[in-house]
Enzyme design. Structure first.
Site, PDB file in Angstrom:
ATOM      1  N   GLY A 196     -50.953 -72.159  61.562  1.00  8.44           N
ATOM      2  CA  GLY A 196     -51.146 -71.754  62.955  1.00  8.44           C
ATOM      3  C   GLY A 196     -50.189 -70.634  63.273  1.00  8.44           C
ATOM      4  O   GLY A 196     -49.582 -70.042  62.382  1.00  8.44           O
ATOM      5  N   GLY A 197     -50.085 -70.327  64.562  1.00  8.03           N
ATOM      6  CA  GLY A 197     -49.194 -69.258  64.969  1.00  8.03           C
ATOM      7  C   GLY A 197     -47.746 -69.594  64.658  1.00  8.03           C
ATOM      8  O   GLY A 197     -46.939 -68.710  64.468  1.00  8.03           O
ATOM      9  N   VAL A 249     -49.221 -76.508  58.296  1.00 10.24           N
ATOM     10  CA  VAL A 249     -49.418 -77.943  58.388  1.00 10.24           C
ATOM     11  C   VAL A 249     -49.855 -78.468  57.030  1.00 10.24           C
ATOM     12  O   VAL A 249     -50.806 -77.960  56.438  1.00 10.24           O
ATOM     13  CB  VAL A 249     -50.463 -78.290  59.464  1.00 10.24           C
ATOM     14  CG1 VAL A 249     -50.617 -79.796  59.562  1.00 10.24           C
ATOM     15  CG2 VAL A 249     -50.059 -77.718  60.796  1.00 10.24           C
ATOM     16  N   LYS A 272     -45.886 -80.834  59.925  1.00  8.65           N
ATOM     17  CA  LYS A 272     -45.862 -79.446  60.381  1.00  8.65           C
ATOM     18  C   LYS A 272     -44.511 -78.814  60.074  1.00  8.65           C
ATOM     19  O   LYS A 272     -43.476 -79.365  60.405  1.00  8.65           O
ATOM     20  CB  LYS A 272     -46.124 -79.420  61.882  1.00  8.65           C
ATOM     21  CG  LYS A 272     -46.271 -78.045  62.445  1.00  8.65           C
ATOM     22  CD  LYS A 272     -46.802 -78.180  63.849  1.00  8.65           C
ATOM     23  CE  LYS A 272     -46.761 -76.863  64.572  1.00  8.65           C
ATOM     24  NZ  LYS A 272     -47.197 -77.001  65.942  1.00  8.65           N
ATOM     25  N   ASP A 286     -51.201 -72.754  75.540  1.00 13.41           N
ATOM     26  CA  ASP A 286     -52.084 -72.261  74.477  1.00 13.41           C
ATOM     27  C   ASP A 286     -53.303 -73.183  74.378  1.00 13.41           C
ATOM     28  O   ASP A 286     -53.646 -73.662  73.311  1.00 13.41           O
ATOM     29  CB  ASP A 286     -51.318 -72.163  73.160  1.00 13.41           C
ATOM     30  CG  ASP A 286     -52.002 -71.236  72.157  1.00 13.41           C
ATOM     31  OD1 ASP A 286     -52.942 -70.522  72.568  1.00 13.41           O
ATOM     32  OD2 ASP A 286     -51.617 -71.230  70.981  1.00 13.41           O
ATOM     33  N   LEU A 301     -53.124 -77.860  55.165  1.00 13.94           N
ATOM     34  CA  LEU A 301     -54.292 -78.098  56.016  1.00 13.94           C
ATOM     35  C   LEU A 301     -54.611 -76.857  56.824  1.00 13.94           C
ATOM     36  O   LEU A 301     -55.746 -76.597  57.164  1.00 13.94           O
ATOM     37  CB  LEU A 301     -54.011 -79.252  56.975  1.00 13.94           C
ATOM     38  CG  LEU A 301     -53.864 -80.622  56.335  1.00 13.94           C
ATOM     39  CD1 LEU A 301     -53.378 -81.615  57.356  1.00 13.94           C
ATOM     40  CD2 LEU A 301     -55.191 -81.069  55.757  1.00 13.94           C
ATOM     41  N   GLY A 302     -53.579 -76.093  57.152  1.00 18.16           N
ATOM     42  CA  GLY A 302     -53.834 -74.888  57.934  1.00 18.16           C
ATOM     43  C   GLY A 302     -52.535 -74.216  58.314  1.00 18.16           C
ATOM     44  O   GLY A 302     -51.464 -74.788  58.184  1.00 18.16           O
ATOM     45  N   GLY A 345     -46.562 -72.258  62.389  1.00 18.77           N
ATOM     46  CA  GLY A 345     -46.133 -72.918  61.179  1.00 18.77           C
ATOM     47  C   GLY A 345     -47.290 -73.336  60.297  1.00 18.77           C
ATOM     48  O   GLY A 345     -48.442 -73.047  60.571  1.00 18.77           O
TER      49      GLY A 345
END
Ligand SMILES: *[C@@H]1O[C@H](CO)[C@@H](O)[C@H](O)[C@H]1NC(C)=O
Ligand SMILES: *[C@@H]1O[C@H](CO)[C@@H](O)[C@H](O)[C@H]1NC(C)=O
Ligand SMILES: *[C@@H]1O[C@H](CO)[C@@H](O)[C@H](O)[C@H]1NC(C)=O
Ligand SMILES: *[C@@H]1O[C@H](CO)[C@@H](O)[C@H](O)[C@H]1NC(C)=O
Ligand SMILES: *[C@@H]1O[C@H](CO)[C@@H](O)[C@H](O)[C@H]1NC(C)=O
Ligand SMILES: *[C@@H]1O[C@H](CO)[C@@H](O)[C@H](O)[C@H]1NC(C)=O
Ligand SMILES: *[C@@H]1O[C@H](CO)[C@@H](O)[C@H](O)[C@H]1NC(C)=O
Length: 751
Positions: free
Chosen positions: A431-432, A436, A450, A545, A428-429, A434
């Site tokens: 991030g900084g 997902v 995640k 964040d 799905l994406g 990990g």
């Protein structure tokens, strides 16, 4: 049996069972099969090559001209001569021309004072760490540019009156000057000028010279002020960095473009585009060839062998042991091999130790097997504890009966099956912290899982953090953890999944679909959640964040704050802590950045940026705005100061919101963005004001209404139970995060 025969037998036995002390390896090739690996005495390793099918791509072509003796190598189709290639640090040495400019009456030849060296289009850049732009002379102005005279990059000036003022061997601006060159240059344009045509200093130094030179191969010497050009045949050695392709390791990993061979790893080129390969430790050779990295036989030479006793080479490593009759770890750096006192006759000792060696081998491996098994169990337990498992277990125990809302502990196999073995198509994406994945549990429930990208101590801590934090936080506007898997070194977190994206996606995805009313509600909900985190739970939590990409929306556009990877639990008695500066550019509190002191006001600042995004529809960092206003916070504050709020508010917001509402929210935003943390409002005040703005009331009306008990403030206070209702469904997707903007700053602030 005759004693000597027995001896012989035992000797044979020992020889047979003693580990091989060396293995034969063929000389590692440096070029592809059937390709020349030399031009004259210069080694040409793959990815470079001197004929077609021998190089990685045409940029790595080396023209070898055999009409010279010895043959000379040239970079691709240029006339730039190459004198060496290094695989280990990915550099190549070339010869670049010297610019010169002389006192005309001496007739030292025509000046060549504008010079190009151009490798653009080729995989080389000028090494900014190895080279220095250097000029010699006593009436000398030297400049170097990447493109043209308008594009100034650097330069230096050297003057002197007489020879005695010039320090031997140091290039300090008198007779010789040096300056660094910028990173990643593809071409260098050198311009050399004099101010007085060398008329006053020609007897000290009749010429000026300028060149880009490998600082390891150039030491300034007074004699260089005369005839430097002819002494060096007009050329100096210059070091170039090179790299494969124009993508990063991550982009090519697993694709057919990936060019690192077996037993090697990939390193991003930090001087420009592309990547490089290095052999794994314990291997050596050419990492760009499929089987180029070959095992280093540490045992081959007893002189350099790391073992004092018996040395056994293994792929990528080695093992040391001691011969029978000795004990110790066998390493030269360790205890070595120590002679055991001998009480028995030689044969018995040898036989005994041979047998006990066998016995030890058998029982040792058995004990080792048991030990490994226990260790694995212990490790699982350790991970479980370390990953907050005990806390979670308590929670589960205390919530028996409410099966739906309890955090569950998943097994590693369950999650592997749910994500189709972490299939790339389900990502799905990233991030900084990990990756997902979308997953489907048996029974059809869709979840977001995640997983950390790298097994790295600091990241594990961040995950542990998130498990512990999220298992404590239950708020309708905070993303809810369904469960986790704690048996792996990196804990996996499982969230419920709904595909309505992030606030970032909804604001910045065209066309923007959020009405002003929805935006205001999202802002109020987010601030309520943050206020709850700051003040409503037993120990305050700073999110660290806060950004629109971390605010998720469900199908009813209800806001849910996500991504607690960077959060910290704050000890009760302290309101500020010194930590690594962490956050996303564009949202980062300038005060925190400067001092490293984390306070709840840092979250207030970041939330102010989110408010500005909601009002203006603009990104926190944008190349489209003038340079000094790239940062949305600054852009917004400038407009506010000049009373031009309604110019930057997004048209849809301007038409839907009332003037009072917009002014109130803008004024609140301005206060959140104040430079000094102390002057920013607390998160609970922010939440209260947003709630008032939503209902179009003034502070006094609101107080009156509250007194009548007519409404419910959305601001949670410590222990209020209505915030402990479990949220039904949530999304966790970072698929919309603009990775370019997600630049993690990590500066260690030491005082
Ligand atoms: C190649 O030969 C030249 C002259 O024969 C010598 O100056 C140079 O150092 C040699 N280069 C290498 C890499 O051996
Ligand atoms: C090799 O160098 C000579 C002398 O500079 C030149 O005339 C010739 O064209 C070169 N050969 C090739 C194949 O480039
Ligand atoms: C430079 O060094 C040489 C010998 O190394 C010496 O003769 C000369 O005087 C030195 N010049 C200066 C200015 O120090
Ligand atoms: C240097 O030489 C140029 C051309 O020869 C001339 O135009 C210029 O005036 C000279 N400058 C000085 C300071 O002598
Ligand atoms: C400078 O160069 C000359 C001639 O090459 C040499 O004799 C002298 O030792 C050099 N001096 C230094 C300080 O390197
Ligand atoms: C990388 O190089 C390839 C071919 O050399 C080119 O097609 C591609 O556009 C380049 N990509 C980037 C991001 O520069
Ligand atoms: C490349 O992918 C493999 C798995 O396919 C992974 O183990 C490795 O860490 C990746 N390397 C990089 C540099 O991303």
């Amino acid at each position: 049996m005759h004693p000597s025969l027995l001896k012989l037998f035992i000797l044979l036995f020992l020889i047979f069972f003693s580990p091989a002390s060396s293995s034969v390896t063929a000389a590692a090739p440096t070029a592809l099969p059937n390709c020349l690996d030399k031009c004259g005495n210069i080694t040409i390793p793959y990815p470079f090559g001197t004929s077609s099918n021998c190089y990685h791509n045409s940029g790595f072509y080396i023209a070898c001209n055999a009409t010279y003796d010895p043959p000379r190598a040239f970079v691709s189709t240029t006339n730039i001569e190459l004198t060496g290639i290094s695989l280990s640090d990915a550099t190549a040495t070339i010869l670049t021309p010297i610019a010169h400019d002389c006192y005309a009456p001496l007739g030292l030849g025509p000046d060549i004072n504008n010079i190009w060296t151009d490798v653009s289009g080729l995989p080389y850049t000028f090494s900014h760490t190895r080279n220095k732009f250097t000029a010699l002379g006593c009436d000398t102005v030297a400049l170097n540019f990447e493109y043209n005279v308008l594009d100034y990059s650097s330069g230096c000036v050297s003057f002197c009156d007489d020879q005695s003022s010039i320090a031997n061997g140091t290039c300090s601006g008198i007779g010789c000057c040096q300056t660094s060159i910028p990173k990643g240059m593809h071409r260098v344009y050198t311009v050399l000028r004099s101010l007085r045509n060398h008329t006053t200093t020609w007897n000290v130094s009749p010429c000026s010279y300028a060149f880009v030179v490998d600082q390891e191969q150039f030491v300034f010497n007074l004699t260089d002020l005369y005839g430097f050009y002819s002494k060096n045949e007009g050329k100096v050695p210059t070091v170039m960095d090179w790299a494969i392709g124009n993508a990063t390791c991550q982009q090519v990993n697993g694709t057919e473009k990936f060019s690192c061979g077996a037993n090697s790893y990939c390193v991003d080129n930090d001087n420009g585009p592309g990547y490089r390969c290095n052999c794994n430790s314990g291997y050596q050779g050419n990492p760009y060839l499929a089987d180029g990295c070959q095992d280093i036989d540490e045992c081959a030479d007893p002189g350099t062998s790391p073992c004092a006793g018996i040395c056994e080479n293994t792929p990528g490593s080695y093992a040391c042991s001691c011969p029978q009759g000795y004990y110790g770890d066998g390493k030269k750096s360790g205890s070595g091999c120590i002679n055991k006192p001998k009480k028995f006759p030689l044969i018995q000792a040898v036989l005994g130790s041979g047998l006990s060696f066998l016995f030890l081998l058998v029982s040792g491996s058995w004990v080792y097997w048991i030990y490994r098994k226990r260790k694995l169990i212990q490790l699982k337990e350790k991970f479980f504890k370390q990953n907050g498992g005990l806390l979670l277990q308590q929670q589960i125990a205390s919530r028996e009966g409410a099966a739906e809302s309890a955090a569950r502990i998943f097994t590693a196999e369950e999650l592997k099956a749910a994500t189709d073995d972490y299939s790339e198509s389900l990502v799905l994406g990233r991030g900084g912290y990990g990756t997902v994945y979308k997953g489907v549990l048996p029974g059809g429930r869709v979840v977001a899982i995640k997983k950390s990208m790298v097994v790295d101590r600091t990241q594990i801590e961040q995950f542990v953090n998130e498990v512990v934090l999220l298992s404590q936080v239950i708020h309708k506007n905070v993303v809810r953890l369904l469960g986790c898997c704690l048996e792996t070194p990196v804990p996996l977190l499982v969230y419920e999944f709904v595909s309505n994206g992030t606030l970032h996606h909804h604001i910045h995805g065209a066309p923007s679909s959020l009405s002003w009313e929805t935006r205001l509600r999202i802002a109020a909900e987010t601030s309520a959640a943050l206020a709850y985190l700051h003040s409503a739970i037993a120990r305050p939590i700073f999110h660290r964040d806060v950004k629109s990409a971390n605010i998720l929306l469900d199908n009813n556009y209800m806001a849910k704050v996500a991504d607690f990877g960077a959060s910290r639990l704050i000890p009760l008695d302290r309101t500020q802590i010194t930590t690594l500066v962490q956050g996303t550019l564009g949202y980062l509190d300038p005060e925190y950045f400067q001092t490293g002191q984390l306070t709840e006001k840092s979250d207030v600042y970041s939330f102010g940026v989110v408010l500005a995004e909601l009002l203006t529809g603009q990104k926190p960092l944008s190349q489209r705005r003038p340079e000094e206003e790239r940062n949305l916070a600054i852009h917004f504050l400038l407009h506010m100061r000049e009373n031009r709020l309604f110019r930057i508010v997004e048209p849809r917001v301007r038409s839907e919101g009332s003037r009072e509402q917009l002014s109130a929210v803008a004024e609140l935003t301005q206060r959140c963005l104040r430079l000094r943390g102390e002057e920013r409002p607390e998160m609970r005040e922010v939440a209260a004001e947003l709630e008032r703005a939503r209902r179009g009331r003034t502070a006094t009306e609101d107080a009156a209404a509250d007194a009548e008990g007519e409404t419910e403030s959305s601001l949670g206070r410590r222990g209020e139970t209505r915030y402990y209702t479990a949220a039904p469904v949530m999304i966790h997707t970072t698929g919309d995060v603009d990775l370019d903007e997600h630049i993690l700053l990590s500066l260690e602030m030491r005082r």
